[in-house]
Enzyme design. Structure first.
Site, PDB file in Angstrom:
ATOM      1  N   GLU A  60     -15.702 -12.731 -38.765  1.00 31.03           N
ATOM      2  CA  GLU A  60     -15.762 -13.206 -37.198  1.00 31.03           C
ATOM      3  C   GLU A  60     -16.771 -14.492 -37.920  1.00 31.03           C
ATOM      4  O   GLU A  60     -16.706 -15.093 -37.032  1.00 31.03           O
ATOM      5  CB  GLU A  60     -16.608 -12.215 -37.126  1.00 31.03           C
ATOM      6  CG  GLU A  60     -16.179 -10.832 -36.202  1.00 31.03           C
ATOM      7  CD  GLU A  60     -15.657 -10.144 -37.278  1.00 31.03           C
ATOM      8  OE1 GLU A  60     -16.087 -10.481 -38.664  1.00 31.03           O
ATOM      9  OE2 GLU A  60     -14.492  -9.165 -36.959  1.00 31.03           O
ATOM     10  N   HIS A 129     -18.173   1.278 -33.253  1.00 35.60           N
ATOM     11  CA  HIS A 129     -16.926   1.203 -32.245  1.00 35.60           C
ATOM     12  C   HIS A 129     -17.621   1.356 -31.088  1.00 35.60           C
ATOM     13  O   HIS A 129     -16.929   1.681 -29.757  1.00 35.60           O
ATOM     14  CB  HIS A 129     -15.849   1.729 -32.599  1.00 35.60           C
ATOM     15  CG  HIS A 129     -14.436   1.382 -33.221  1.00 35.60           C
ATOM     16  ND1 HIS A 129     -15.237   1.380 -34.956  1.00 35.60           N
ATOM     17  CD2 HIS A 129     -13.368   0.543 -33.531  1.00 35.60           C
ATOM     18  CE1 HIS A 129     -14.419   1.319 -35.523  1.00 35.60           C
ATOM     19  NE2 HIS A 129     -13.326   0.666 -34.431  1.00 35.60           N
TER      20      HIS A 129
END
Ligand SMILES: Cc1ncc(C[n+]2csc(CCOP(=O)(O)OP(=O)(O)O)c2C)c(N)n1
Ligand SMILES: Cc1ncc(C[n+]2csc(CCOP(=O)(O)OP(=O)(O)O)c2C)c(N)n1
Ligand SMILES: [Mg+2]
Ligand SMILES: [Mg+2]
Lengths: 336, 322, 336, 322
Positions: A60, A129
């Site tokens: 990322e 998540h």
């Protein structure tokens, strides 16, 4: 007007933005052939090719850092972070580069980067998540932060975010991806209200209930339930978390004098704290009771089976409404 | 290039002097690294885009920045000194290694545009430990991006010898990522020039990224705030002084007769003139007015910040009245 | 009692902690021979050797990630982040691992990691060397956040942080490193007040001024100046930013009815927002005016020459005090 | 090890079945990777400490976890399943690559303690792009830490083929960091065993870290939420089915007579028994009470959280009354 899911509205927004401006490129993990794990980029690889729809290596910081370089080159990168909990490896690039480069260069280098984040919980997912990291970005000067709650706003605000010359952290309520609503696909962007405006979704007189993202749905349910008890709630969808549209918010608070702010994110130094501190400053003499927060607890996001005890629900919101209205509530007996 | 290096050294010593005199908040001397910087930067085209770190005064010089631009940031006046689009160079980067990813992204953009430019990024030996630099190599390799990674291994990351970062040659890492690399004597300006020629040509011709390790030495302190006597010995530094990149080229050029006393005098004069201009520009800088702190946070109007600015303006006005 | 600088008090605290427990190891960039860029670890390499005083490769995620592994092994790592602005590369390891591992493992794995951060501005430094990132960590459940303001607290709280079985983000006000004060080096840790307690540094009756870190010094100066104008300010040093000691804070607010919270960090969703939202909830009926924030602006930290226009100073604090006391102030004429 | 793999495959298919039946939120099948996992894990000592990723059901099996521990996390009951100290294994890690640094830190601790344990970390091909994994190699090399890096290159990171991460063999990266590496057929359990023997021995004997790339294939979807038909062809998968690690060893063992029908029957019975126990444990799990969400956020009392807990308890109580 077309009926579509929030997810499809986002896809349409991306597609339109890419058609409007060939400097718009999208990038992220699994966004190509797979169309993203939520299928938001479905079909875009076919239409725009691998140079504009870039599957990236799994890193990322690399993705966001590369977007910075593309922005230097005049591109308008749209980054997909696969899940909320995976944005942290990119935090340094976002905070020290994306947010600061325009300032650092006295406006000579623009960072028209949109970072899309499927966001928040309630879907029974694995750890990392279901995070609600919006406060980190709200606290970061140089960023704009948008959180949508319905298909129409999703379509419009995503296009506006991409068209903005400022970096935008764009939160997508993943548990609403399949929620449907009417979307006007043809309304010209120029005529649309700015993405920074809050929205009074429901008018009311007794108290103001402020929320955003998926929690807005819960807030509206709570307002409907309150109505049955004869309580009239005004519900505001913040939409823009940075800046917050305090004109709209304060007008409502001055009308009702009572406030509840609800979000999933944990409480300490969260967005609700910001909203309440600002409201209290702006509307002190209009306030009839202490503005209250209904938030996730100050705990790491719990395992899926326990998430319902973490997420604010209709009843927790109504309990807080009772408190701001000085009605009997769960803390009536508690000494403070 | 001997002349370039001579001027750069003078710029560098002027930076140190200005800092000592309280005119700059800080200065990161590049003394000893002039060959690495001039040799590589001179091998590039004007259209190539550079993402430097903070010690690349020689690279700025090669790009032809205005004299004040060497010190504007170090003086604390502004966050960056020149127009990146015009100089084809990003502002100096302080977050170690971050710029390597920017160069990679920029190079991916070049590739999309189908032009033959090259992106170049400079960083130190310490930076090679950062995730970002490794990710940059991975991304560059994956996209076949025309980017040249330039590691100036000056043997130190502040007080840490390069062996803390790497027990093996740094240039040896790149091939593992599928990136060809060269390890070069960073105090030999011609070797640096040749190496960058090769690397840029490699990238330019569509063969993807390249990596250079320039082995050199930081002769001065890390910055003017540093005290290197705490961690390294005089004799260490002495050994490297023998390999001074300027003296070395000078000896060579004198031997071949390519450098005469006139050349030297001319270069010294040019160096002094630049230093003088730099000093004048530095001393002449006018700090922006208080409300400038609010400028350019955003490119577009921002309701929250506008109000903070208004409130602060009212505060300043009230304060002046009082 | 010994007089020493805040920096030396930290050195003494580290030394004592390492003597008390040989599982304590310290790690970071340049902390060995150099003794750290601020010399806080000066002399420790000589006393404890390279295995317990580890110069690390230049990578903050690596440093914190390695500390997590050492904690798994039963060590108590103390990490030095060289400057506030360099903590962001480690953000993922801090938020997703350090803060969550105890919860993830139902308490089976402890993370007694202390992350020391030389912190905040006012020293004319280069970009990224003057950041105030405390709100990010306050918003992160699972962490404790301490910010000290004087040598005595520095010595005591650092030892307490290291002794704590929870992870602690420990902010050291770098512009006070050379400030001197009396330190009791011999007081047993067991007798010390818990590090989570706020401290009423100065008693007063007209308004409560809350701050922490280096800004506390400014707050005390402001209180002294206010006294000259006949205003009695109660000054509170929060010391612990997470959790905040609301018992102490609320008691003061209920007494004075008026509140100013001051910090360097930017305003949106900062620590002051949290404190004000909580105070407003707890003390609404005692409040006589809106609690106000005096903070850095919502801008990236500006270049050194401009920092004085960003940092709250004595006069900005006094202006806010005037506002909460309904005295004439800079915004008297401004319509809201 | 053939038996181990057979049982692991059965555990894996039970996980898939339980997910389909709504008993688990998610499951990440390890089908096809049994040899990589069993081969390496069986080559370790019990005292070695393992930092796994999320797909290492075979490694959990080798460590002897209780049946319910395979699914407790996937069911969403708890954040981790077993006691790390007892199993000498960290809980599964979802943040890609993060655990590689933990293993490195742990190994530095081993070195300080002067014992001959080894830390082992498992991660995928995709993970090798993360900064953390590269930093882990750098730190491990710098400290000469006894850690073994195990990359299961199963050709996919969700939908991305390994070529997005690496155009060159992944094992080729480690030597650049000064870490010896082996690239092994990950479907050959004996090769995996031998490779880990070498790697663990290397680390154990004080020669520093080692790296293994196990070339294998993820036969199933990324997780039960994934639809691999969108990004890969049947024929791809078919080709790898031919190299199934269990069938392959079985054929070999049958040929040498080392495996008889009785062995097979016994193994199947053991596998079924384990699966049954696993299922029973799964179905028998009792979700903790609501207030458990507040447990273990901190190791020591926390004033802020105590109040939130009290308020929530009051809320729940009021709610029950109503
Ligand atoms: C992310 C980050 N961490 C730490 C620092 C502090 N710091 C500034 S320069 C430096 C050493 C850099 O060494 P190297 O990369 O070799 O470059 P050199 O200074 O030798 O040119 C460090 C640790 C920083 N600027 N950024
Ligand atoms: C930091 C982070 N980014 C993204 C993800 C989402 N994600 C989960 S698994 C995965 C692919 C991992 O591939 P690989 O490392 O090859 O392991 P495999 O799944 O093949 O075993 C991704 C992108 C994540 N878990 N963590
Ligand atoms: Mg260096
Ligand atoms: Mg894989």
């Amino acid at each position: 007007m077309t009926e579509m899911t929030l997810g499809k509205a986002l896809t349409a927004g991306l597609q339109q933005a890419m058609r409007d401006d060939d400097k718009v490129v999208i990038m992220g993990e699994d966004i190509g052939k797979l169309g993203g794990v939520f299928r938001i980029t479905d079909g875009l690889l076919d239409e725009f090719g691998a140079e504009r729809v870039m599957d990236t290596p799994l890193a990322e910081s690399g993705i966001v850092g590369m977007a910075v370089g593309l922005a230097f080159r005049g591109y308008r990168p749209v980054v997909e972070i696969q899940f909320d909990g995976f944005v942290y490896p990119a935090f340094d690039q976002i905070v020290s580069q994306v947010a600061k480069l325009h300032y650092r260069t006295q406006g000579r280098v623009k960072m028209p980067i949109t970072i899309r984040i499927p966001w928040a919980g309630g879907i029974g997912a694995a750890e990392h998540h279901s995070e609600s990291p919006e406060a980190y970005f709200v606290h970061t000067a140089g960023l704009r932060v948008i959180a949508v709650s319905n298909p129409q706003d999703a379509y419009r605000c995503l296009r506006q975010a991409i068209a903005s010359d400022d970096p935008v952290i764009f939160f997508e309520p993943k548990r609403l991806y399949h929620h449907k609503g009417e979307v006007d696909l043809d309304a010209p962007l120029a005529d649309a209200p700015p993405m920074g405006l809050a929205h009074v979704v429901r008018e009311g007189t007794d108290a103001t209930l402020i929320s955003y993202g998926a929690m807005l749905t819960t807030a509206l349910d709570a307002a409907a339930a309150a109505e049955d008890e004869g309580i009239s709630l005004e519900v505001i969808d913040l939409r823009s978390l940075s800046p917050v549209d305090y004109d709209t918010v304060s007008a409502s608070v001055r009308k009702t004098g009572r406030v509840v702010v609800a979000h999933e994110a944990s409480r300490e130094a969260g967005v609700a704290a910001e909203v309440i501190a600002s409201i209290t400053e702006d509307c002190f003499h209009w306030l009839e009771s202490a503005p209250l927060r209904v938030t996730g607890h100050d705990i790491p996001y719990p395992p899926a089976k326990l998430e319902k005890f973490h997420l604010p629900d209709l009843d927790r919101i109504l309990d807080a409404v009772d408190r701001v209205l000085d009605r009997p509530n769960s803390l009536t007996e508690v000494e403070r | 290039m001997w002349r370039d290096m001579t001027v750069v050294r003078r710029i560098d010593s002027e930076g140190v002097a200005l800092q000592r005199q309280g005119q700059l908040g800080l200065w990161a001397p590049c003394r000893g690294q002039e060959a690495s910087q001039i040799g590589t930067a001179r091998a590039l085209r004007e259209t190539d885009f550079i993402f430097p770190s903070y010690r690349e005064h020689g690279v700025l010089y090669a790009r032809g920045v205005a004299p004040g631009d060497y010190v504007r940031v170090w003086r604390g006046e502004e966050g960056s000194a020149f127009d990146p689009a015009q100089m084809r160079m990003a502002p100096l980067q302080i977050i170690i290694g971050a710029q390597s990813l920017h160069a990679t992204g920029y190079a991916v953009g070049i590739r999309h545009d189908g032009t033959d430019e090259v992106a170049v990024t400079y960083f130190g030996d310490g930076a090679t430990s950062q995730g970002d630099v490794n990710e940059a190599m991975i991304f560059a390799s994956s996209y076949g991006a025309p980017v040249v990674f330039v590691c100036q291994n000056n043997h130190w990351a502040i007080s840490e010898p390069v062996t803390v970062q790497a027990k093996h040659p740094i240039a040896g890492r790149a091939p593992g990522f599928g990136i060809p690399s060269l390890r070069v004597d960073g105090n030999d300006v011609l070797a640096c020039f040749a190496a960058m020629r090769w690397a840029a040509e490699h990238a330019r011709s569509g063969r993807g990224p390249a990596f250079l390790e320039l082995v050199t030495y930081r002769m001065g302190p890390h910055t003017t705030a540093d005290d290197p006597t705490r961690y390294r010995t005089e004799s260490d530094v002495e050994a490297w002084a023998q390999r001074d990149p300027i003296a070395r080229l000078e000896a060579h050029l004198r031997a071949t007769g390519a450098l005469t006393d006139e050349h030297v005098a001319e270069a010294q004069a040019a160096a002094d003139a630049t230093a003088k201009e730099l000093r004048a520009a530095c001393l002449g800088m006018v700090t922006r007015e208080p409300l400038a702190v609010f400028d350019n946070v955003y490119a577009e109007p921002h309701t929250g910040l506008r109000r903070q600015r208004d409130d602060y303006a009212a505060y300043l006005a009230a304060f002046e009245e009082a």
